[in-house]
Design a protein around this motif. Structure first.
Motif, mmCIF file in Angstrom:
data_model
loop_
_atom_site.group_PDB
_atom_site.id
_atom_site.type_symbol
_atom_site.label_atom_id
_atom_site.label_comp_id
_atom_site.label_asym_id
_atom_site.label_seq_id
_atom_site.Cartn_x
_atom_site.Cartn_y
_atom_site.Cartn_z
ATOM 1 N N GLY A 124 8.490 12.148 28.782
ATOM 2 C CA GLY A 124 7.599 12.537 27.443
ATOM 3 C C GLY A 124 7.903 12.669 26.306
ATOM 4 N N GLN A 125 9.136 12.654 25.780
ATOM 5 C CA GLN A 125 9.714 12.697 24.519
ATOM 6 C C GLN A 125 9.679 11.304 23.947
ATOM 7 O OE1 GLN A 125 13.632 14.512 25.559
ATOM 8 N NE2 GLN A 125 12.904 16.392 24.236
ATOM 9 N N ASP A 126 9.717 11.034 22.698
ATOM 10 C CA ASP A 126 9.567 9.917 21.852
ATOM 11 C C ASP A 126 10.707 9.021 22.306
ATOM 12 O OD1 ASP A 126 7.953 8.658 20.350
ATOM 13 O OD2 ASP A 126 7.851 9.801 18.496
ATOM 14 N N ILE A 127 10.555 7.665 22.118
ATOM 15 C CA ILE A 127 11.465 6.674 22.158
ATOM 16 C C ILE A 127 12.840 6.994 21.418
ATOM 17 C CG2 ILE A 127 12.158 4.186 21.625
ATOM 18 C CD1 ILE A 127 9.612 3.271 22.695
ATOM 19 N N PRO A 128 13.162 7.548 20.373
ATOM 20 C CA PRO A 128 14.392 7.913 19.834
ATOM 21 C C PRO A 128 15.109 8.758 20.722
ATOM 22 C CG PRO A 128 12.503 8.061 17.962
ATOM 23 C CD PRO A 128 11.951 7.739 19.218
ATOM 24 N N GLU A 169 13.435 3.678 7.926
ATOM 25 C CA GLU A 169 12.878 2.524 7.019
ATOM 26 C C GLU A 169 13.940 1.604 6.995
ATOM 27 O OE1 GLU A 169 12.487 4.941 3.584
ATOM 28 O OE2 GLU A 169 10.588 5.735 4.156
ATOM 29 N N ARG A 170 14.989 1.453 7.603
ATOM 30 C CA ARG A 170 16.129 0.657 7.544
ATOM 31 C C ARG A 170 16.255 0.075 8.906
ATOM 32 N NH1 ARG A 170 17.658 2.219 2.734
ATOM 33 N NH2 ARG A 170 19.558 0.960 2.196
ATOM 34 N N ILE A 171 15.547 0.416 10.139
ATOM 35 C CA ILE A 171 15.821 0.145 11.502
ATOM 36 C C ILE A 171 14.605 -0.971 11.544
ATOM 37 C CG2 ILE A 171 15.863 0.695 13.569
ATOM 38 C CD1 ILE A 171 17.081 3.252 12.707
ATOM 39 N N ASN A 172 15.030 -2.325 12.022
ATOM 40 C CA ASN A 172 13.780 -3.102 12.436
ATOM 41 C C ASN A 172 13.561 -2.895 13.761
ATOM 42 O OD1 ASN A 172 13.680 -6.021 13.820
ATOM 43 N ND2 ASN A 172 12.980 -6.139 11.801
ATOM 44 N N VAL A 173 12.308 -2.771 14.114
ATOM 45 C CA VAL A 173 11.905 -2.775 15.516
ATOM 46 C C VAL A 173 10.903 -3.878 15.654
ATOM 47 C CG1 VAL A 173 10.624 -1.231 17.119
ATOM 48 C CG2 VAL A 173 12.154 -0.173 15.203
ATOM 49 N N ILE A 201 7.724 -9.184 18.213
ATOM 50 C CA ILE A 201 6.565 -9.047 16.921
ATOM 51 C C ILE A 201 6.884 -7.886 16.291
ATOM 52 C CG2 ILE A 201 4.167 -8.350 16.814
ATOM 53 C CD1 ILE A 201 3.597 -10.185 19.543
ATOM 54 N N PRO A 202 6.735 -7.757 15.099
ATOM 55 C CA PRO A 202 7.281 -6.674 14.185
ATOM 56 C C PRO A 202 6.518 -5.451 14.348
ATOM 57 C CG PRO A 202 6.957 -8.629 12.686
ATOM 58 C CD PRO A 202 6.458 -8.918 14.324
ATOM 59 N N LEU A 203 7.105 -4.009 14.562
ATOM 60 C CA LEU A 203 6.462 -3.007 14.692
ATOM 61 C C LEU A 203 6.582 -2.351 13.356
ATOM 62 C CD1 LEU A 203 5.004 -0.883 16.365
ATOM 63 C CD2 LEU A 203 7.353 0.061 16.812
ATOM 64 N N SER A 236 9.170 2.722 11.718
ATOM 65 C CA SER A 236 8.279 2.910 12.972
ATOM 66 C C SER A 236 7.925 4.219 13.411
ATOM 67 C CB SER A 236 9.455 1.976 13.926
ATOM 68 O OG SER A 236 9.422 0.778 13.246
ATOM 69 N N PHE A 237 6.816 4.341 13.603
ATOM 70 C CA PHE A 237 6.329 5.601 13.988
ATOM 71 C C PHE A 237 5.901 5.608 15.344
ATOM 72 C CE2 PHE A 237 5.469 5.038 9.558
ATOM 73 C CZ PHE A 237 6.203 6.120 8.927
ATOM 74 N N PHE A 238 6.944 6.237 16.095
ATOM 75 C CA PHE A 238 6.537 6.119 17.610
ATOM 76 C C PHE A 238 5.603 7.090 18.181
ATOM 77 C CE2 PHE A 238 10.935 4.178 17.185
ATOM 78 C CZ PHE A 238 10.902 3.170 17.732
#
Length: 817
Positions: A133-137, A169-173, A178-180, A188-190
């Protein structure tokens, strides 16, 4: 006589045993008959990659039957039963595998195996082990150089992630290429994709610039996420978890499998909730995921719709240092600085680590984000594959907050008269809205003229339209008819076009990589913001981002690699609108030099690398945050990040595995000019004091990040893990001052997973995770601000931290039919 006879018999036995150790050669060919280079060949638990001739050799095998498995992307995996004593050389020609076409959605933007890029890929099993249940990070915590945290303290709700000291802000996802990233903030706000991990097949983390991708440039890392691969059989999953702080995760997944060998449909619905470690910092998150696809031998067409709705109580103000450390010597100063009086002052003075500055019942962030993707793949031959995707993202939401005794004029409301008295200031509730559309197309062409040469051409065109505005929804004694006006409004457009071409060429023991990208950005905005009136900017950027690398294969198990990459990145909306220096922000430029060594065997895997990321005009955080919790940034002329990273695992015993990572770095600014505001007695800025730091640490970039994972499996179905994470001191600003920093932390977790089948159920997983077992009082993020009162003449500063949860636990039960 008998002694001689026994000696002869022993010698014959020894000879027979030695001759029983067999060598076995596997030759793998693709559909065209060419060698399949870098195919994975496994004999029981021993795995090797085929060389440039498509060959893998296994030595010292016994004269017995083994399971032989051969895997190669785009082809059907083969599982066979072999005995080396019956056949010393085995050759196989692979067949097309339609069901693995979905991997092609991400192949254009992913680093290939053995390419000259520093990366790590997490597979579905690794993701599921941590998905409670915790966020992807939080799923990435045991990868090199990663630092995670959350506003609410327990990993549910708003979370933060840095890799090599670089924030989101410096991590491309990307999701299936397809850009997130939000095109304006580039974060990117998971939290807007609750439980997306339950629909994820794999995540590749590329550190540094990495390969060319879609969306904003990767200035610290990129995350390439692939959604669930096609399952050929019907299934039903019920995934539930419950834990500390009344945290719940409820997920139901179902899939039809292949219908008529052509069609497949999948669906997921999730709910995650938590009261949060910080007082009132609750989260109420809901999401769904639906896909349907057509699968044939040459075509794949897949439509996907997924959406997330979040309501989180705000905790982005953080915790004042006296409450975080327990040393309340300066607590009265902090109370004065926060303008606290009466009951609120008393609550603050008697607060603890779970104190929340906010008390208004609906001090919440509310946002809904819905994504629609249409992916298409066409594979006319084994040499050629074409991919394309259309995408549309709709996002809208607001955060609501209570503002005591506010000036009505600031909210577009005329003063009112009540009982003959003119009211100009009153308590009110406002909402600040973000309303946006993001859509575009991505495409790629993969051409493989021979087994030693690959070409990839790809790119995207995306457009963003977004509105920022605010409205007062309630004000004490103000009639409802006077409310609802937009007291500020700003609009932005952003067009992002990119094209890239990649080539991989293998000659003998060398693999050469060339990657060229052109990117064009047109970004303009105009209007008002909360505090900034009549802003206007119109910026166009043309970036050329070349990358090149070389890999040298020592043998089939090990190689060296080196690479050079250059990238440019445009500023964010906040950099334009809220620049503290009042200047137009400059785009950033970075050179990334990487070199590393990789070794893989049945019992030992290791990756070690060094890097140097050299910046020009890097936008670095000042240490302060704005009124929505985002970092305030400024350009600095010259800065750099250099370091050493290690990622390894050792199978010490069939029941015991040790994995560890290390990231040792220096993150420096040359000749940093610090500007400290000077205030008069009416709190107006009248001047600045300039302090030049010749060499200082970049804010929020720890020099040491270590992780450790001891896994014990007494039986195949049961595993125990002891997980550790050490993070060195984190400076809150760019002055390297210890009194404005976060102390080092050492956090340990334990996990137990038991998988079994019963009552006709295909698979049951019990998963217990106990976090922070030694009750470490720690934080991984925070902020600070400094000022000088003209009448006092000395610098004062105030530190705030985001405290992370003390000992807590989650218990998961996953059932798969």
């Amino acid at each position: 006589m008998f002694n001689k006879l026994w000696a002869i018999l022993a010698l014959c036995l020894l000879v027979s045993v030695s001759f029983a150790q067999e060598n076995f050669t596997v030759r793998v060919l693709d559909k065209s008959g060419a060698p399949a280079i870098a195919a994975t060949v496994s004999i029981d638990k021993q795995s090797k990659s085929t060389d440039q001739h498509g060959i893998a050799v296994f030595e010292d095998l016994k004269s017995q039957f083994y399971n032989l498995k051969i895997s190669f992307i785009g082809y059907k995996s083969e599982i066979l039963r072999i005995n080396p004593s019956n056949q010393a050389i085995f050759s196989i020609k692979l067949k097309d595998q339609v069901y693995e076409f979905e991997e092609l959605y991400v192949s254009a933007t992913r680093a290939k195996e053995n390419s000259a890029t520093t990366f790590k890929t997490l597979d579905k099993e690794q993701i599921q082990q941590k998905n409670l249940g915790q966020d992807i990070p939080y799923l990435l915590d045991q990868t090199p150089g990663v630092v995670i945290g959350s506003d609410a303290g327990a990993g549910i709700g708003y979370t933060n992630l840095t890799i090599r000291g670089s924030d989101n802000e410096r991590i491309n996802v990307t999701l299936n290429g397809i850009p997130l990233n939000n095109p304006e903030s580039m974060g990117s706000f998971f939290v807007n994709l609750p439980d997306f991990a339950s629909s994820t097949e794999s995540i590749q983390i590329q550190r540094g610039i990495g390969t060319s991708t879609n969306g904003p440039a990767a200035f610290g890392a990129s995350l390439n996420i692939q959604t669930d691969a096609l399952e050929t059989k019907p299934y039903l999953e019920l995934n539930n978890a419950f834990g500390s702080y009344n945290s719940w995760k409820n997920t139901i997944k179902a899939g039809t499998g292949l219908i008529n060998n052509k069609y497949a449909f999948n669906a997921r619905a999730s709910r995650i909730s938590s009261d949060g470690y910080v007082d009132r910092a609750f989260s109420n998150l809901k999401s769904f995921y639906v896909d349907g696809g057509l699968y044939t031998d040459k075509h794949t067409l897949k439509a996907t719709v997924f959406s997330g709705k979040e309501k989180t109580y705000q905790a982005w103000y953080g915790l004042a240092e006296p409450l975080f450390t327990g040393n309340k010597a300066r607590i009265e100063e902090y109370a004065d600085n926060l303008w606290l009086e009466g009951a609120e002052r008393e609550r603050f003075l008697n607060g603890n680590r779970r104190y929340n500055y906010y008390t208004y019942d609906n001090q919440t962030d509310n946002y809904t984000q819905t994504h629609a993707h249409l992916n298409y793949s066409y594979r006319p031959s084994t040499q050629l594959t074409f991919n394309s995707a259309l995408h549309y993202t709709r996002g809208a939401g607001y955060y609501e907050e209570f503002k005591p005794m506010s000036d009505l004029n600031d909210y577009g409301i005329d003063p009112i008269k009540v009982n003959g008295e003119t009211i100009e200031n009153t308590d009110l509730v406002r909402r600040r809205w973000l309303d946006n559309h993001f859509y575009g197309i991505t495409y790629s062409l993969l051409y493989k003229p021979s087994s030693s040469l690959n070409f990839t051409f790809g790119g995207s065109y995306n457009q963003y339209k977004g509105d920022h505005y605010g409205e007062a929804v309630w004000a004490d004694q103000v009639p409802e008819s006077a409310l609802g006006k937009k007291y500020y409004f700003g609009h932005a457009n952003k067009n992002d076009f990119n094209f890239f071409a990649k080539a991989d060429y293998r000659v003998d023991k060398f693999l050469f990589n060339l990657d060229l990208q052109y990117r064009n950005i047109v970004y303009n905005g105009k209007g008002d913001d909360e505090d900034i009136k009549n802003y206007s900017f119109d910026d166009t950027h043309n970036f050329f981002n070349p990358k090149a690398g070389i890999t040298y294969f020592l043998d089939e198990n090990s190689n060296f690699y080196g690479s050079y990459a250059f990238a440019s990145k445009e500023p964010t909306r906040n950099d334009y609108v809220e620049n503290p220096m009042g200047t137009v922000p400059r785009p950033e430029k970075m050179q990334d030099i990487e070199a590393g060594y990789r070794f893989r065997s049945e019992t030992f895997n290791i990756g070690a690398n060094v890097y140097a990321m050299l910046y020009k005009d890097q936008l670095i955080p000042t240490g302060e945050i704005n009124n929505v919790g985002a970092a305030v940034r400024i350009n600095v002329d010259n800065s750099y990040r250099t370091g050493f990273e290690l990622d390894g695992s050792w199978k010490i015993h069939s029941k015991f595995i040790w994995s560890a990572t290390a990231a040792l770095s220096q993150n420096k600014i040359k000749n940093f000019e610090e500007q400290i505001p000077i205030y008069d007695d009416d709190f107006n800025v009248v001047d600045h004091e300039l302090i030049v730091h010749k060499s200082s640490n970049i804010a929020k970039s720890p020099n040491i990040v270590l992780s450790n994972n001891f896994t014990y499996k007494p039986i195949e179905a049961l595993s125990f893990r002891f997980l550790s994470k050490y993070i060195s001191r984190i400076y809150l600003d760019n002055t390297s001052e210890k009194n404005r920093s976060i102390a080092p932390s050492f956090v340990n977790n334990v996990q137990a997973v038991y998988s079994f089948s019963a009552f006709g159920i295909r698979k049951i997983d019990l998963n217990l995770m106990v976090n922070n077992i030694f009750n470490e009082k720690y934080a991984t993020s925070g902020y600070t601000y400094s000022s000088i009162m003209q009448s006092v003449g000395k610098r004062d500063y105030f530190n705030f931290y985001y405290p992370q949860a003390e000992t807590n636990a989650m218990l998961g039960l996953n059932i798969r039919f």
